[in-house]
Design a protein around this motif. Structure first.
Motif, PDB file in Angstrom:
ATOM      1  N   LEU A 190       0.849  -1.003   0.102  1.00  0.00           N
ATOM      2  CA  LEU A 190       0.077   0.155  -0.054  1.00  0.00           C
ATOM      3  C   LEU A 190       1.027   1.473  -0.164  1.00  0.00           C
ATOM      4  O   LEU A 190       0.590   2.045  -0.697  1.00  0.00           O
ATOM      5  N   GLU A 191       1.748   1.136   0.819  1.00  0.00           N
ATOM      6  CA  GLU A 191       2.682   2.362   1.032  1.00  0.00           C
ATOM      7  C   GLU A 191       3.486   2.631  -0.427  1.00  0.00           C
ATOM      8  O   GLU A 191       3.631   3.766  -0.909  1.00  0.00           O
ATOM      9  N   LEU A 192       3.819   1.714  -0.916  1.00  0.00           N
ATOM     10  CA  LEU A 192       4.666   1.602  -2.142  1.00  0.00           C
ATOM     11  C   LEU A 192       3.750   2.187  -3.341  1.00  0.00           C
ATOM     12  O   LEU A 192       4.195   2.847  -4.161  1.00  0.00           O
ATOM     13  N   LYS A 193       2.614   1.548  -3.321  1.00  0.00           N
ATOM     14  CA  LYS A 193       1.469   2.081  -4.362  1.00  0.00           C
ATOM     15  C   LYS A 193       1.377   3.673  -4.269  1.00  0.00           C
ATOM     16  O   LYS A 193       1.113   4.408  -5.379  1.00  0.00           O
ATOM     17  N   SER A 194       1.083   4.033  -2.853  1.00  0.00           N
ATOM     18  CA  SER A 194       0.815   5.583  -2.756  1.00  0.00           C
ATOM     19  C   SER A 194       2.029   6.395  -3.141  1.00  0.00           C
ATOM     20  O   SER A 194       1.867   7.536  -3.930  1.00  0.00           O
ATOM     21  N   LEU A 195       3.381   5.781  -2.978  1.00  0.00           N
ATOM     22  CA  LEU A 195       4.423   6.438  -3.492  1.00  0.00           C
ATOM     23  C   LEU A 195       4.391   6.686  -5.093  1.00  0.00           C
ATOM     24  O   LEU A 195       4.883   7.330  -5.696  1.00  0.00           O
ATOM     25  N   MET A 196       4.054   5.565  -5.553  1.00  0.00           N
ATOM     26  CA  MET A 196       4.096   5.324  -7.079  1.00  0.00           C
ATOM     27  C   MET A 196       3.008   6.238  -7.873  1.00  0.00           C
ATOM     28  O   MET A 196       3.468   6.795  -8.922  1.00  0.00           O
ATOM     29  N   GLN A 197       1.828   6.627  -7.057  1.00  0.00           N
ATOM     30  CA  GLN A 197       1.311   7.701  -7.669  1.00  0.00           C
ATOM     31  C   GLN A 197       1.807   8.966  -7.765  1.00  0.00           C
ATOM     32  O   GLN A 197       1.830   9.433  -9.118  1.00  0.00           O
ATOM     33  N   THR A 198       2.377   9.254  -7.059  1.00  0.00           N
ATOM     34  CA  THR A 198       3.228  10.659  -7.173  1.00  0.00           C
ATOM     35  C   THR A 198       4.354  10.484  -7.888  1.00  0.00           C
ATOM     36  O   THR A 198       4.792  11.485  -8.902  1.00  0.00           O
ATOM     37  N   HIS A 199       5.037   9.202  -7.921  1.00  0.00           N
ATOM     38  CA  HIS A 199       6.041   8.766  -8.987  1.00  0.00           C
ATOM     39  C   HIS A 199       5.765   9.213 -10.152  1.00  0.00           C
ATOM     40  O   HIS A 199       6.498   9.761 -11.012  1.00  0.00           O
ATOM     41  N   GLN A 200       4.581   8.497 -10.613  1.00  0.00           N
ATOM     42  CA  GLN A 200       4.205   8.730 -11.973  1.00  0.00           C
ATOM     43  C   GLN A 200       3.770   9.930 -12.413  1.00  0.00           C
ATOM     44  O   GLN A 200       4.529  10.538 -13.577  1.00  0.00           O
ATOM     45  N   ALA A 201       3.073  10.556 -11.544  1.00  0.00           N
ATOM     46  CA  ALA A 201       3.047  12.170 -11.802  1.00  0.00           C
ATOM     47  C   ALA A 201       4.324  12.930 -11.998  1.00  0.00           C
ATOM     48  O   ALA A 201       4.576  13.867 -12.919  1.00  0.00           O
ATOM     49  N   LEU A 202       5.203  12.590 -11.250  1.00  0.00           N
ATOM     50  CA  LEU A 202       6.654  13.471 -11.239  1.00  0.00           C
ATOM     51  C   LEU A 202       7.229  13.080 -12.619  1.00  0.00           C
ATOM     52  O   LEU A 202       7.909  13.946 -13.056  1.00  0.00           O
TER      53      LEU A 202
END
Lengths: 298, 162
Positions: free
Chosen positions: A85-97
């Motif tokens: 879950l933590e990684l997924k939430s990081l991933m969301q911002t990562h893709q935007a970035l």
């Protein structure tokens, strides 16, 4: 009928021949690369021994997996779910970035750095020479592994491939005394060289001035200057900064962030041609041997 | 080559294989440095008991294989084991008459020679100097000698080369 006296050449003569041969081997093998072929051929022949020696721990782990209790599995499962879950939430911002990064780079007109291709390999759990920091992995030249290829674990840089045979590859860890890699301090971009010490949990930073801006706890990342390691991967954390009155430079010790003695799996990385010079640098691992002038500390 | 000689060769090769396996078998990190020099011990046994079959050149070959599988500089173990093989051939008559525990002392000296030569080669090829624990395996090897001698001797009587 066996001869009564030992025939053939005397032991002393044989010793002389053996000594001459082995001294030649040592000299050639430590200076040049002509013997890599011999070594890789022989190591294919002795692959069964490596395989057999690595079998008991592998079996032990398999049995351990079978015998895991339900409570343990549940706990592990929930732990992994939370991490996911933590990684997924990081991933969301990562893709935007990443999208933003690409747009900005487009604006600047610079080439977009492609993601590196990786392959997962398993460590063959055998103990090689205890006085060199090397490990053996179960993928070799037949999987496209090449000499000089960077090796990572889940956390950080582990080392680079120094020998390949068709079935296995030998990885020199960043803590080997013969290994140095160019790094920079993540906080301020200060560039330096992290040199192995021969101890599994210790890197030394070479040639840092006494007033250099380094602090205990600073993260070191690869700078990509040597052309072997892709830039931006974590390497180590500084654990000690000492002002040694007798020396011209500050003595700075760092601890690798990779789990060098505990990982079971490693990642082998192909850096895609974002490093435009990748092709011509494949040949020699620049990081493997520090330049002549840098040996003074040892 | 007669059938018994062939069986003898098989036993010699098998014991060296076992020595290699024990050398590679993963140990906990703290114990890895204290691993006895298995291949050297096996070599000393065979040189002492059948010097006609296992001599300096066999030692050289065993060392070369050890170099390849453990990833040391090619020739390092070849050199050290050749010297140990030579010394064992030369000192054979002075070691063999003694009981096992006294032989162990001579074997210790041979193991020390092997370690010392390795140390020189490590130094000459630019490796860091290891700590004093480097010498512990020789003592462990010495303590293992009587047991190794008894077990290999019984195997040799049953299958081995005369």
């Amino acid at each position: 009928m066996k001869p009564l006296f030992v025939t053939g050449s005397s032991p002393a003569l044989r010793l002389t021949v053996a000594l001459l041969l082995s001294l030649t081997l040592i000299f050639v093998d430590s200076r040049y690369r002509h013997l890599d072929f011999v070594r890789s051929t022989l190591s294919v022949a002795f692959y069964p021994i490596h395989y057999l020696a690595a079998l008991p721990p592998r079996l032990a782990r398999a049995v351990d997996g079978r015998l895991a209790s339900e409570a343990d599995l549940r706990e592990r499962n929930s732990l992994l779910e939370r991490e996911n879950l933590e990684l997924k939430s990081l991933m969301q911002t990562h893709q935007a970035l990443q999208a933003e990064n690409r747009r900005l780079r487009d604006l600047l007109g610079s080439s977009f750095k492609l993601r590196d291709r990786v392959m997962v390999a398993e460590l063959l759990e055998v103990d090689l020479d205890p006085y060199r920091q090397q490990v053996l992995v179960d993928k070799g030249a037949s999987s496209g592994i090449f000499v000089g290829q960077p090796v990572l674990d889940a956390n950080a840089v582990m080392g680079q491939v120094i020998r390949t045979s068709p079935l296995t590859a030998t990885v020199l860890l960043i803590t080997d005394a013969a290994h140095s890699l160019p790094v920079q301090v993540n906080r301020n971009g200060l560039r330096t060289v992290a040199s192995g010490s021969g101890l599994i949990n210790r890197l030394t930073l070479l040639h840092l001035a006494k007033n250099a801006d380094v602090r205990v706890g600073d993260l070191l990342v690869t700078s990509g200057l040597g052309g072997v390691f892709p830039p931006g991967y974590p390497v180590a954390r500084i654990t000690e900064v000492r002002d040694d009155p007798g020396s011209h430079f500050a003595s700075v010790i760092a601890q690798p962030t990779a789990r060098l003695d505990r990982s079971h799996e490693v990642l082998l990385v192909w850096t895609l041609p974002a490093l435009s010079r990748a092709g011509e640098l494949d040949e020699r691992p620049l990081d493997a041997a520090p330049p002549a002038g840098m040996d003074t500390s040892r | 080559m007669t059938a018994s000689e062939r069986r003898g060769t098989a036993l010699i090769l098998a014991s060296f294989g076992l020595g290699l396996l024990l050398t590679l078998l993963p140990l906990p990190h703290w114990a890895a440095e204290y691993r006895p020099q298995w291949v050297t011990l096996v070599l000393i046994f065979w040189v002492l008991s059948v010097p006609r079959r296992v001599g300096v050149f066999a030692a050289f070959a065993a060392g070369l294989v050890l170099d390849v599988v453990t990833g040391t500089v090619l020739g390092q173990h070849a050199l050290t084991l050749s010297v140990v093989g030579f010394l064992a051939v030369e000192l054979r008559q002075r070691i063999l008459p003694f009981p096992a525990w006294q032989q162990a002392l001579s074997v210790w000296v041979l193991l020390l020679v092997e370690r010392l030569l390795s140390l020189w080669i490590l130094g000459a090829t630019g490796q860091p100097t290891p700590s004093l624990d480097y010498w512990v395996p020789t003592v462990i090897g010495m303590l293992l000698w009587p047991w190794l001698l008894a077990s290999l001797e019984s195997l040799r009587e049953r299958f081995g080369p005369a």
